[in-house]
Design a protein around this motif. Sequence first.
Motif, PDB file in Angstrom:
ATOM      1  N   ILE A  75     -55.052  64.122 -63.481  1.00 18.68           N
ATOM      2  CA  ILE A  75     -55.121  64.999 -64.426  1.00 18.68           C
ATOM      3  C   ILE A  75     -56.033  64.427 -65.798  1.00 18.68           C
ATOM      4  N   GLU A  76     -55.919  63.128 -65.818  1.00 21.03           N
ATOM      5  CA  GLU A  76     -56.869  62.593 -66.993  1.00 21.03           C
ATOM      6  C   GLU A  76     -58.185  62.635 -66.529  1.00 21.03           C
ATOM      7  N   PHE A  77     -58.551  62.555 -65.091  1.00 17.39           N
ATOM      8  CA  PHE A  77     -59.957  62.583 -64.520  1.00 17.39           C
ATOM      9  C   PHE A  77     -60.471  64.056 -64.902  1.00 17.39           C
ATOM     10  N   ILE A  78     -59.594  65.161 -64.596  1.00 21.84           N
ATOM     11  CA  ILE A  78     -60.028  66.417 -64.868  1.00 21.84           C
ATOM     12  C   ILE A  78     -60.274  66.445 -66.208  1.00 21.84           C
ATOM     13  N   LYS A  79     -59.661  66.035 -67.043  1.00 16.60           N
ATOM     14  CA  LYS A  79     -59.843  66.248 -68.660  1.00 16.60           C
ATOM     15  C   LYS A  79     -60.777  65.544 -69.014  1.00 16.60           C
ATOM     16  N   ASN A  80     -61.149  64.277 -68.740  1.00 18.02           N
ATOM     17  CA  ASN A  80     -61.846  63.348 -69.322  1.00 18.02           C
ATOM     18  C   ASN A  80     -62.455  62.325 -68.076  1.00 18.02           C
ATOM     19  N   PRO A  81     -63.358  62.509 -67.416  1.00 18.74           N
ATOM     20  CA  PRO A  81     -63.781  61.571 -66.189  1.00 18.74           C
ATOM     21  C   PRO A  81     -64.433  60.288 -66.758  1.00 18.74           C
ATOM     22  N   GLU A  82     -64.678  60.233 -68.050  1.00 22.37           N
ATOM     23  CA  GLU A  82     -65.174  59.000 -68.771  1.00 22.37           C
ATOM     24  C   GLU A  82     -64.276  58.290 -69.558  1.00 22.37           C
ATOM     25  N   SER A  83     -63.033  58.562 -69.469  1.00 18.39           N
ATOM     26  CA  SER A  83     -62.015  58.016 -70.376  1.00 18.39           C
ATOM     27  C   SER A  83     -61.636  56.751 -69.940  1.00 18.39           C
ATOM     28  N   GLN A  84     -61.327  55.937 -70.770  1.00 15.52           N
ATOM     29  CA  GLN A  84     -60.913  54.428 -70.701  1.00 15.52           C
ATOM     30  C   GLN A  84     -59.882  54.154 -69.526  1.00 15.52           C
ATOM     31  N   ILE A  85     -58.903  55.134 -69.298  1.00 16.13           N
ATOM     32  CA  ILE A  85     -58.086  55.107 -68.221  1.00 16.13           C
ATOM     33  C   ILE A  85     -58.858  54.992 -67.050  1.00 16.13           C
ATOM     34  N   ILE A  86     -59.716  56.162 -66.867  1.00 14.12           N
ATOM     35  CA  ILE A  86     -60.430  56.081 -65.531  1.00 14.12           C
ATOM     36  C   ILE A  86     -61.283  54.957 -65.453  1.00 14.12           C
ATOM     37  N   LYS A  87     -62.078  54.541 -66.287  1.00 12.40           N
ATOM     38  CA  LYS A  87     -63.085  53.479 -66.047  1.00 12.40           C
ATOM     39  C   LYS A  87     -62.002  52.312 -65.743  1.00 12.40           C
ATOM     40  N   GLU A  88     -60.656  52.226 -65.949  1.00 12.29           N
ATOM     41  CA  GLU A  88     -59.917  51.043 -65.621  1.00 12.29           C
ATOM     42  C   GLU A  88     -59.482  51.209 -64.132  1.00 12.29           C
ATOM     43  N   VAL A  89     -59.034  52.348 -63.751  1.00 12.43           N
ATOM     44  CA  VAL A  89     -58.675  52.731 -62.381  1.00 12.43           C
ATOM     45  C   VAL A  89     -59.609  52.822 -61.516  1.00 12.43           C
ATOM     46  N   GLU A  90     -60.850  53.439 -61.645  1.00 11.33           N
ATOM     47  CA  GLU A  90     -61.964  53.660 -60.745  1.00 11.33           C
ATOM     48  C   GLU A  90     -62.261  52.270 -59.634  1.00 11.33           C
ATOM     49  N   SER A  91     -62.077  51.151 -60.207  1.00 13.37           N
ATOM     50  CA  SER A  91     -62.245  50.068 -59.345  1.00 13.37           C
ATOM     51  C   SER A  91     -61.218  49.771 -58.344  1.00 13.37           C
ATOM     52  N   LYS A  92     -60.138  50.447 -58.664  1.00 16.63           N
ATOM     53  CA  LYS A  92     -58.838  50.126 -57.684  1.00 16.63           C
ATOM     54  C   LYS A  92     -58.642  51.355 -56.740  1.00 16.63           C
ATOM     55  N   ASN A  93     -59.047  52.416 -57.244  1.00 20.26           N
ATOM     56  CA  ASN A  93     -58.571  53.718 -56.552  1.00 20.26           C
ATOM     57  C   ASN A  93     -60.016  54.301 -55.976  1.00 20.26           C
ATOM     58  N   LYS A  94     -60.098  54.382 -54.728  1.00 16.51           N
ATOM     59  CA  LYS A  94     -61.491  54.647 -54.067  1.00 16.51           C
ATOM     60  C   LYS A  94     -61.480  56.154 -54.018  1.00 16.51           C
ATOM     61  N   ALA A  95     -60.591  56.787 -54.049  1.00 19.53           N
ATOM     62  CA  ALA A  95     -60.513  58.362 -54.338  1.00 19.53           C
ATOM     63  C   ALA A  95     -61.239  58.946 -55.690  1.00 19.53           C
ATOM     64  N   ILE A  96     -60.698  58.121 -56.571  1.00 16.86           N
ATOM     65  CA  ILE A  96     -61.317  58.538 -57.941  1.00 16.86           C
ATOM     66  C   ILE A  96     -62.562  58.099 -58.164  1.00 16.86           C
ATOM     67  N   LYS A  97     -62.968  56.844 -57.654  1.00 19.19           N
ATOM     68  CA  LYS A  97     -64.296  56.591 -57.744  1.00 19.19           C
ATOM     69  C   LYS A  97     -65.198  57.303 -56.874  1.00 19.19           C
ATOM     70  N   LYS A  98     -64.850  57.695 -55.680  1.00 21.67           N
ATOM     71  CA  LYS A  98     -65.620  58.786 -54.843  1.00 21.67           C
ATOM     72  C   LYS A  98     -65.854  60.278 -55.640  1.00 21.67           C
ATOM     73  N   ALA A  99     -64.665  60.609 -56.184  1.00 20.71           N
ATOM     74  CA  ALA A  99     -64.748  62.011 -57.212  1.00 20.71           C
ATOM     75  C   ALA A  99     -65.787  61.742 -58.264  1.00 20.71           C
ATOM     76  N   LYS A 100     -65.482  60.727 -58.894  1.00 24.49           N
ATOM     77  CA  LYS A 100     -66.612  60.355 -60.103  1.00 24.49           C
ATOM     78  C   LYS A 100     -68.035  60.317 -59.402  1.00 24.49           C
ATOM     79  N   ASP A 101     -68.366  59.661 -58.503  1.00 26.32           N
ATOM     80  CA  ASP A 101     -69.674  59.554 -57.935  1.00 26.32           C
ATOM     81  C   ASP A 101     -70.193  61.062 -57.672  1.00 26.32           C
ATOM     82  N   LYS A 102     -69.357  61.858 -56.938  1.00 25.65           N
ATOM     83  CA  LYS A 102     -69.727  63.333 -56.541  1.00 25.65           C
ATOM     84  C   LYS A 102     -69.830  63.999 -57.935  1.00 25.65           C
TER      85      LYS A 102
END
Length: 145
Positions: A75-102
């Motif tokens: 939900i945070e990714f949908i709301k703000n993909p550049e948020s601090q939470i997403i920056k912290e999580v993307e290195s550990k969560n491959k799906a979030i990282k892939k979605a952010k890259d796409k």
Amino acid sequence: MYESQLKETDKYNKLKTILINIVDFKFITNNIYHNCYRLKQIETNEELKDMEEIHFIELPKLTNANKNNLLETWIEFIKNPESQIIKEVESKNKAIKKAKDKLSVISMDDEERERYFKREENLINEKSSLESAKEKGKEEGELSS
């Protein structure tokens, strides 16, 4: 689509429909950000199996996402993909990282996207050529043995 979930010997009671509504406004009167509803018989309150679920995810109701909660992270990714939470999580969560890259790719202008896809195509062609050369070298090595 509904029926195609069944194999030839399956029964209709195996079918399930899940409807997910992600909305950027408050729709349900409670303060819960994720509401799930199922069908029930009005007089007896008997649930109609778990054949259908209707989910409402109301973005404004989630104010403090927990990075250890996968749904809240998305939900945070949908709301703000550049948020601090997403920056912290993307290195550990491959799906979030892939979605952010796409998201990054689809956000490019036409010229940038074309360059990106050409570079990607060149990298694939280069890798394919190297693999072919290795195979050819192996074959030639086996023939000369």
